[in-house]
Design an enzyme around this catalytic site. Sequence first.
Site, PDB file in Angstrom:
ATOM      1  N   PHE B 259     -11.480  -0.612   8.585  1.00 22.59           N
ATOM      2  CA  PHE B 259     -11.662  -2.067   8.466  1.00 22.59           C
ATOM      3  C   PHE B 259     -12.520  -2.426   7.257  1.00 22.59           C
ATOM      4  O   PHE B 259     -13.214  -3.440   7.258  1.00 22.59           O
ATOM      5  CB  PHE B 259     -12.264  -2.656   9.754  1.00 22.59           C
ATOM      6  CG  PHE B 259     -11.578  -2.183  11.002  1.00 22.59           C
ATOM      7  CD1 PHE B 259     -10.235  -2.455  11.215  1.00 22.59           C
ATOM      8  CD2 PHE B 259     -12.263  -1.444  11.954  1.00 22.59           C
ATOM      9  CE1 PHE B 259      -9.586  -1.995  12.351  1.00 22.59           C
ATOM     10  CE2 PHE B 259     -11.623  -0.984  13.095  1.00 22.59           C
ATOM     11  CZ  PHE B 259     -10.277  -1.260  13.288  1.00 22.59           C
ATOM     12  N   GLY B 528      -2.380  -1.684   0.081  1.00 21.22           N
ATOM     13  CA  GLY B 528      -1.920  -0.293   0.141  1.00 21.22           C
ATOM     14  C   GLY B 528      -0.413  -0.135   0.102  1.00 21.22           C
ATOM     15  O   GLY B 528       0.130   0.574  -0.752  1.00 21.22           O
ATOM     16  N   ARG B 644       9.198  -9.297   2.636  1.00 21.36           N
ATOM     17  CA  ARG B 644      10.015  -8.298   3.328  1.00 21.36           C
ATOM     18  C   ARG B 644       9.114  -7.470   4.240  1.00 21.36           C
ATOM     19  O   ARG B 644       7.969  -7.187   3.889  1.00 21.36           O
ATOM     20  CB  ARG B 644      10.692  -7.415   2.278  1.00 21.36           C
ATOM     21  CG  ARG B 644      11.500  -6.282   2.854  1.00 21.36           C
ATOM     22  CD  ARG B 644      12.181  -5.463   1.752  1.00 21.36           C
ATOM     23  NE  ARG B 644      13.289  -6.189   1.165  1.00 21.36           N
ATOM     24  CZ  ARG B 644      13.372  -6.544  -0.122  1.00 21.36           C
ATOM     25  NH1 ARG B 644      12.407  -6.233  -0.954  1.00 21.36           N
ATOM     26  NH2 ARG B 644      14.410  -7.204  -0.572  1.00 21.36           N
ATOM     27  N   ASN B 647       8.473  -2.189   7.986  1.00 27.23           N
ATOM     28  CA  ASN B 647       8.594  -1.571   9.311  1.00 27.23           C
ATOM     29  C   ASN B 647       8.030  -2.557  10.340  1.00 27.23           C
ATOM     30  O   ASN B 647       6.820  -2.743  10.421  1.00 27.23           O
ATOM     31  CB  ASN B 647       7.808  -0.252   9.331  1.00 27.23           C
ATOM     32  CG  ASN B 647       7.907   0.470  10.666  1.00 27.23           C
ATOM     33  OD1 ASN B 647       8.011  -0.159  11.720  1.00 27.23           O
ATOM     34  ND2 ASN B 647       7.886   1.788  10.627  1.00 27.23           N
ATOM     35  N   GLN B 654      -0.351  -3.933  12.941  1.00 23.76           N
ATOM     36  CA  GLN B 654      -1.406  -4.425  12.062  1.00 23.76           C
ATOM     37  C   GLN B 654      -1.787  -5.861  12.406  1.00 23.76           C
ATOM     38  O   GLN B 654      -2.961  -6.217  12.449  1.00 23.76           O
ATOM     39  CB  GLN B 654      -0.943  -4.355  10.602  1.00 23.76           C
ATOM     40  CG  GLN B 654      -0.997  -2.961  10.039  1.00 23.76           C
ATOM     41  CD  GLN B 654      -2.410  -2.430  10.072  1.00 23.76           C
ATOM     42  OE1 GLN B 654      -3.303  -2.913   9.390  1.00 23.76           O
ATOM     43  NE2 GLN B 654      -2.656  -1.448  10.905  1.00 23.76           N
ATOM     44  N   GLY B 718       0.982  -7.683   1.860  1.00 25.35           N
ATOM     45  CA  GLY B 718       0.188  -6.852   2.768  1.00 25.35           C
ATOM     46  C   GLY B 718      -0.192  -7.578   4.047  1.00 25.35           C
ATOM     47  O   GLY B 718      -0.444  -8.781   4.052  1.00 25.35           O
ATOM     48  N   GLU B 721      -4.819  -7.431   6.856  1.00 20.95           N
ATOM     49  CA  GLU B 721      -5.972  -8.276   7.133  1.00 20.95           C
ATOM     50  C   GLU B 721      -5.633  -9.671   7.643  1.00 20.95           C
ATOM     51  O   GLU B 721      -6.409 -10.281   8.368  1.00 20.95           O
ATOM     52  CB  GLU B 721      -6.834  -8.378   5.859  1.00 20.95           C
ATOM     53  CG  GLU B 721      -7.516  -7.061   5.582  1.00 20.95           C
ATOM     54  CD  GLU B 721      -8.017  -6.914   4.163  1.00 20.95           C
ATOM     55  OE1 GLU B 721      -9.195  -7.176   3.933  1.00 20.95           O
ATOM     56  OE2 GLU B 721      -7.227  -6.512   3.284  1.00 20.95           O
TER      57      GLU B 721
END
Lengths: 329, 763
Positions: B259, B528, B644, B647, B654, B718, B721
Amino acid sequence: MMPFTYERALDASSAAKAAAQPGTKYIAGGTNLLDLMKLEIEKPAHLVDITRLPLRQIEATGDGVRIGSQVPNSDLAAHPLIRERYPVLAKALLAGASGQLRNKASTGGNLLQRTRCYYFYDAEKPCNKREPGSGCAALQGFNRIHAILGASDSCIAVHPSDMAVALTALDASIETLLPDGSKRTLPIGDLYRLPGDTPHIETTLKPGELITAVVLPAPPAGNQTYRKVRDRASYAFALVSVAAIVRVDAGRVRDARIAMGGVAHKPWRAVEAEKTLRGKPASMASFAAAAQAALRSAKGHGGNDFKIPLAQRVLTRTLADVAGIEGAA
Amino acid sequence: MVNRSPLSPAINPVEENRGGLIGKPMNRVDGPLKVTGRAKYSYEYRGLKDTAYGFIVGAGIGKGRISGIDTSRAEAAPRVLAVLTYQNAPKQAPPHPRENGANRFDRSEPFLFSPDVRYYGEPVALVIAETYEAARHAAGLVEVRYVKDAQAKFDLAASQSQAYKPKGVNAGMKTDTAEGDFDGAFAAAPVKIDVTYHLPHEHNMPMEPHATQAVWDGDQLTLYSGQQIAATAHSSIAKTLQIPPERVRVVTPFIGGGFGSKVPLHAQAVLAALGAKVVRRPVKVAQTRPQMFANTNHRPECLQRMRLGATKDGVLTAIAHDVWSQTTPFDEFIEQTAAFSRVMYAAPNRAHRHWGVILDLPSSDIMRAPGEEPGSVAQECAMDELAVALDMDPIELRIKNEPKDDPETHLPFSSRSLVECYREGARRFGWSTRPKRPATLRDGRWLVGYGVASAMFPTYMRPSAAAVRVNADGTAVVKMDMTDIGTGSYTVLTQVAAESLGLAPEKVTVELGDSKLPKSSGSGGSFGAASAGSATLLACEHVRAQIAQLATKDRRSPLAGADAATIALRDGHVVAGDKSEPLSAVLSRLAPAGVEGKGEHQGAQQPAKYSSHVFGAQFAEVGVDIDSGEIRVRRMLGVFGSGRILNPKTARSQLIGGMIMGIGAGLTEESIVDPRDGSFVNHDLAEYHVPVNADVPQIDAICLEEQEPYANPLGIKGLGEVGIVGVAAALANAVYNATGIRVRKFPITLDKVLGGLPDTGST
């Protein structure tokens, strides 16, 4: 952790003899003791493991029940005798800790668990309970979780057990074995002490005295419940909890047994509330008056001031619930 | 797609997705290793002979100076090998400057270098022994005497008047931004909100404590250490120890959560390296949970004044967001909390400003969605307060103030689906059934309320490289120093590589978490998957290009003479039009040693032509016990527009993970500072309340279909968060809707609503 020696007790009397030696402690589930040992708050030189003693029975004794001191909390909560006769106890047990901890924690160990005061746990801070005479960091510190009843200038810590609160309402007795081979039985109310100026002495047990069983008298007539108020839904100690057993007959409260957790150095029997309630109409007004009586001598320390109205509200509501009174007037 | 990033390859197998692996809810490829205990975490490396154990002794004062240390009893204790203090620790580089350089995490981090104590719990000694227990015991025998600094400051509100203006704030953002005339517009606004929110210190508290094993082999150091970014940990330890970077290796293949708190190099890593050097044996050091409160990251306490001015029909005319947050005398970290409101809503007159308040506490640092999470509390609660003042639906208020472009930079948004998120979320959540007036919905003894808030997180990209090798047997290996902190990096990189190479996922192995591998973004800033994934895609494209050259130039291949640019890798074959040859046949014949490709992505385009963020809408339903004030979440739904989805399974994990952490921010988590000594009082997980399973109700997160043409070649944004952002505000707004009580000091615990609840006997 301090170095220590260890033995596994083969029978209760040799266990009690071994534990009478200075620096010796019993270990059962170890769910509290091991944490304290790692922090060197508990520093036993020798541990007597009592988990293999034949104290794992739950048996009916006429109208009551005897619970061996090594019965795990989860077994106790699940036992048909407990669920049928003492739902307040089953509920209290399941409100405590987590599944894993309840699997390990013993009945006797639960009674003897130590406070969760932050400052007791932090060896850098003054604490009369951990280091007599060093002072109380909680009095002027962050004391949100601390006692509102029966506290002293030496200590405002609370007893963390849920189970013991239910046992207090149920008038349980504790059976013990002393190192000299004698036995005694004491009411749970006599097991615990208020902090006074010796908060490091938490119970009336003598050196080496082994809790062998908890004995419950016949379940009192009436409904039973346990209500726990906490900061999250699981794995949090009670801010306030209430164990209540109330018998209502013809619209009047015939009998009430009330204990509170999270409010004092020991499970707190609300004797004044019980007295106030007996014979009164089973109404919101009576329950509110009883709750007020229960908290009459309460004193906050800043961070925990909210516990006084909280306890009053929760006690009022719990009494109404257990008496089967609907809230809406 | 009409537009594409100039950094994107000509052929984009991820975009084409012919194998269908992109968007497939694949199970974690590292799952079996984890559930069978074979995934090794840093403290678990065995087989290193003579490993010794270090235990940290933390300072027992908040600020001051060590006046004396007696280590003799500790040194004499059984099995103790050494006790390090500032008096005998190996020489290290001086501490980094207070202000951040180019990279906050690439800098010297010495410990035990001075008798000065900067914060409570700062390491003052390291005891090294042959067993952990012996080290821990001897740590208690180290006697330290201190002189306290009577001027030490620990209380944010008390020091607010001494706040200062930093040169910049975290993530390279500006301290202050403004447009138009806020003061004038606010003064003239017919409807005003002027409120201050107070947010506590919070701690990241990953499940795996911060732990490191250090092994010296001659002058070569290997650190087995849970680090989110291998490359900066690597250069940071080299700088600290003043040794050439090539003599250091950081190994971090598995990480039990971070985190953000495993981005910096923390005390246990440096002390393990120092200790191992002194005792000439491998040394393991793990921080205990209480030590983690002082010696890892925490999100700083802050005060946020939020002012909104609006017309009577709900058009925002003025926004001011002023933030005071905790920082320290030795390390400047200013959370970019006012940055959230810079991006969210249109208003011609605005000011977004930060101040630092220097306290003698451990350094504040990044924690999941630094800036956006706390900033969303003020902006999104204030929007709710404004909606109440306007008697307007809070969703409609937000939609009404949807900006045409980025309100701060005036760049076009690369994609922004906030309105769609609200519409879809409202439909799924049953928003129309919410109580229109507070404290009007009851379920037994529960007061029930609904709340919403917006979520946002920027789409960052960091330079990343990847090396891909395809073997003659049709297997492939991807290598980079990227990390997987439980997020699913191994899995999504497997998907990207397998899709790009036309291979089954089982044929692809991804190796991560080793500083000797090509340098990548690592894990942090939700960059990432985009950064490391883009590098992987580009590396695979290099491989494809080489294979295309080989096949088209080989007369024995059915592909001979085909245009190399049209060659695709599909289903284990090399394909051109209707001609194909098995990949393993091509390689066995033409490149029996396999083919290697390296891909590098340079990170975000500079200067940016688009403003790129994930946006989302958080919906919450809470119950407030009318007697006790206990607040329990009943339902939550997050709806996000995030380009997009590589997965859906790891993406959802997440997002709901972030949302659950948001429950902590809203209702339970608070690190309490003892104002007498600067210690964190509730420094364990029994009293620092993270949400547990029983606190987590029916919860779901969904991602809308969204095209993100510009952010990166994968077209992704991403998700690590954004899930936490807006949750605390949605919960606070739901508590208001349930009770009519507006709590502005977080977390919202029962004592803060108790006084406003109806009398228990009369209801």
